[in-house]
Motif scaffolding. Structure first.
Motif, PDB file in Angstrom:
ATOM      1  N   LEU A  48       0.827  -1.204   0.000  1.00 17.52           N
ATOM      2  CA  LEU A  48       0.000   0.000   0.000  1.00 17.52           C
ATOM      3  C   LEU A  48       0.864   1.258   0.000  1.00 17.52           C
ATOM      4  O   LEU A  48       0.599   2.207  -0.745  1.00 17.52           O
ATOM      5  CB  LEU A  48      -0.938  -0.008   1.202  1.00 17.52           C
ATOM      6  CG  LEU A  48      -1.887   1.169   1.339  1.00 17.52           C
ATOM      7  CD1 LEU A  48      -2.855   1.196   0.173  1.00 17.52           C
ATOM      8  CD2 LEU A  48      -2.643   1.092   2.645  1.00 17.52           C
ATOM      9  N   ALA A  49       1.915   1.266   0.799  1.00 17.78           N
ATOM     10  CA  ALA A  49       2.808   2.428   0.865  1.00 17.78           C
ATOM     11  C   ALA A  49       3.530   2.643  -0.466  1.00 17.78           C
ATOM     12  O   ALA A  49       3.660   3.784  -0.937  1.00 17.78           O
ATOM     13  CB  ALA A  49       3.821   2.244   1.989  1.00 17.78           C
ATOM     14  N   VAL A  50       3.985   1.570  -1.093  1.00 16.28           N
ATOM     15  CA  VAL A  50       4.663   1.702  -2.397  1.00 16.28           C
ATOM     16  C   VAL A  50       3.690   2.203  -3.458  1.00 16.28           C
ATOM     17  O   VAL A  50       4.036   3.067  -4.275  1.00 16.28           O
ATOM     18  CB  VAL A  50       5.293   0.354  -2.807  1.00 16.28           C
ATOM     19  CG1 VAL A  50       5.752   0.381  -4.249  1.00 16.28           C
ATOM     20  CG2 VAL A  50       6.459   0.019  -1.890  1.00 16.28           C
ATOM     21  N   ALA A  51       2.465   1.708  -3.463  1.00 18.91           N
ATOM     22  CA  ALA A  51       1.474   2.150  -4.436  1.00 18.91           C
ATOM     23  C   ALA A  51       1.138   3.623  -4.259  1.00 18.91           C
ATOM     24  O   ALA A  51       1.059   4.381  -5.238  1.00 18.91           O
ATOM     25  CB  ALA A  51       0.211   1.299  -4.321  1.00 18.91           C
ATOM     26  N   VAL A  52       0.969   4.059  -3.021  1.00 16.23           N
ATOM     27  CA  VAL A  52       0.667   5.475  -2.757  1.00 16.23           C
ATOM     28  C   VAL A  52       1.853   6.351  -3.165  1.00 16.23           C
ATOM     29  O   VAL A  52       1.677   7.399  -3.796  1.00 16.23           O
ATOM     30  CB  VAL A  52       0.306   5.685  -1.269  1.00 16.23           C
ATOM     31  CG1 VAL A  52       0.296   7.146  -0.900  1.00 16.23           C
ATOM     32  CG2 VAL A  52      -1.046   5.064  -0.979  1.00 16.23           C
ATOM     33  N   ALA A  53       3.071   5.918  -2.850  1.00 15.49           N
ATOM     34  CA  ALA A  53       4.258   6.695  -3.237  1.00 15.49           C
ATOM     35  C   ALA A  53       4.378   6.789  -4.751  1.00 15.49           C
ATOM     36  O   ALA A  53       4.722   7.846  -5.295  1.00 15.49           O
ATOM     37  CB  ALA A  53       5.514   6.058  -2.635  1.00 15.49           C
ATOM     38  N   PHE A  54       4.074   5.710  -5.451  1.00 16.94           N
ATOM     39  CA  PHE A  54       4.149   5.714  -6.916  1.00 16.94           C
ATOM     40  C   PHE A  54       3.124   6.668  -7.516  1.00 16.94           C
ATOM     41  O   PHE A  54       3.446   7.455  -8.414  1.00 16.94           O
ATOM     42  CB  PHE A  54       3.922   4.293  -7.441  1.00 16.94           C
ATOM     43  CG  PHE A  54       4.088   4.161  -8.915  1.00 16.94           C
ATOM     44  CD1 PHE A  54       5.341   4.236  -9.495  1.00 16.94           C
ATOM     45  CD2 PHE A  54       2.990   3.953  -9.724  1.00 16.94           C
ATOM     46  CE1 PHE A  54       5.494   4.118 -10.859  1.00 16.94           C
ATOM     47  CE2 PHE A  54       3.124   3.829 -11.092  1.00 16.94           C
ATOM     48  CZ  PHE A  54       4.388   3.907 -11.666  1.00 16.94           C
ATOM     49  N   VAL A  55       1.907   6.635  -7.023  1.00 14.54           N
ATOM     50  CA  VAL A  55       0.870   7.540  -7.532  1.00 14.54           C
ATOM     51  C   VAL A  55       1.225   8.996  -7.229  1.00 14.54           C
ATOM     52  O   VAL A  55       1.061   9.877  -8.086  1.00 14.54           O
ATOM     53  CB  VAL A  55      -0.510   7.161  -6.946  1.00 14.54           C
ATOM     54  CG1 VAL A  55      -1.543   8.227  -7.228  1.00 14.54           C
ATOM     55  CG2 VAL A  55      -0.951   5.825  -7.485  1.00 14.54           C
ATOM     56  N   LEU A  56       1.719   9.271  -6.040  1.00 10.48           N
ATOM     57  CA  LEU A  56       2.117  10.641  -5.700  1.00 10.48           C
ATOM     58  C   LEU A  56       3.289  11.109  -6.560  1.00 10.48           C
ATOM     59  O   LEU A  56       3.331  12.274  -6.978  1.00 10.48           O
ATOM     60  CB  LEU A  56       2.470  10.737  -4.217  1.00 10.48           C
ATOM     61  CG  LEU A  56       1.286  10.628  -3.256  1.00 10.48           C
ATOM     62  CD1 LEU A  56       1.777  10.639  -1.817  1.00 10.48           C
ATOM     63  CD2 LEU A  56       0.292  11.737  -3.493  1.00 10.48           C
ATOM     64  N   ALA A  57       4.232  10.220  -6.840  1.00  5.72           N
ATOM     65  CA  ALA A  57       5.363  10.584  -7.699  1.00  5.72           C
ATOM     66  C   ALA A  57       4.894  10.896  -9.117  1.00  5.72           C
ATOM     67  O   ALA A  57       5.343  11.875  -9.726  1.00  5.72           O
ATOM     68  CB  ALA A  57       6.398   9.463  -7.713  1.00  5.72           C
ATOM     69  N   LEU A  58       3.997  10.089  -9.645  1.00  2.13           N
ATOM     70  CA  LEU A  58       3.463  10.375 -10.980  1.00  2.13           C
ATOM     71  C   LEU A  58       2.683  11.683 -10.997  1.00  2.13           C
ATOM     72  O   LEU A  58       2.763  12.453 -11.965  1.00  2.13           O
ATOM     73  CB  LEU A  58       2.559   9.231 -11.442  1.00  2.13           C
ATOM     74  CG  LEU A  58       3.259   7.942 -11.850  1.00  2.13           C
ATOM     75  CD1 LEU A  58       2.224   6.897 -12.229  1.00  2.13           C
ATOM     76  CD2 LEU A  58       4.203   8.179 -13.001  1.00  2.13           C
ATOM     77  N   SER A  59       1.944  11.953  -9.952  1.00  2.00           N
ATOM     78  CA  SER A  59       1.205  13.217  -9.870  1.00  2.00           C
ATOM     79  C   SER A  59       2.148  14.404  -9.818  1.00  2.00           C
ATOM     80  O   SER A  59       1.916  15.433 -10.463  1.00  2.00           O
ATOM     81  CB  SER A  59       0.309  13.222  -8.635  1.00  2.00           C
ATOM     82  OG  SER A  59      -0.637  12.215  -8.722  1.00  2.00           O
ATOM     83  N   ALA A  60       3.230  14.269  -9.055  1.00  2.00           N
ATOM     84  CA  ALA A  60       4.198  15.362  -8.952  1.00  2.00           C
ATOM     85  C   ALA A  60       4.887  15.609 -10.291  1.00  2.00           C
ATOM     86  O   ALA A  60       5.088  16.760 -10.694  1.00  2.00           O
ATOM     87  CB  ALA A  60       5.229  15.040  -7.875  1.00  2.00           C
ATOM     88  N   VAL A  61       5.240  14.545 -10.991  1.00  3.82           N
ATOM     89  CA  VAL A  61       5.882  14.704 -12.299  1.00  3.82           C
ATOM     90  C   VAL A  61       4.925  15.366 -13.279  1.00  3.82           C
ATOM     91  O   VAL A  61       5.303  16.262 -14.035  1.00  3.82           O
ATOM     92  CB  VAL A  61       6.361  13.331 -12.827  1.00  3.82           C
ATOM     93  CG1 VAL A  61       6.748  13.407 -14.286  1.00  3.82           C
ATOM     94  CG2 VAL A  61       7.531  12.835 -12.002  1.00  3.82           C
TER      95      VAL A  61
END
Length: 74
Positions: A48-61
């Protein structure tokens, strides 16, 4: 309201419903009806933490992009 506003609203509603269903499933599966093997709880939180971090990283990019509306697709 134009079609982009309606599509954005619909997308937001769909994401909210999917997140609510996931939260319900997690709550029902782990917190209310504790599984027989509690060793799966920590890996589930990790995923769950990796998935949330990945989505937040894509949003930031995507948010930092200066050319996202310059594409002829839009």
């Amino acid at each position: 309201m134009d079609s982009r506003t309606v599509a954005g609203l619909l997308g937001t509603i769909v994401v909210t419903v999917v997140a609510a269903l996931g939260l319900y499933g997690f709550t029902n599966g782990y917190l209310i009806e504790s599984p027989g093997d509690p060793d799966l709880f920590a890996p589930s939180i990790g995923v769950l933490a990796v998935a949330v971090a990945f989505v937040l990283a894509l949003s930031a990019v995507g948010a930092r992009s200066s050319r996202w509306l310059e594409n002829p697709y839009w």
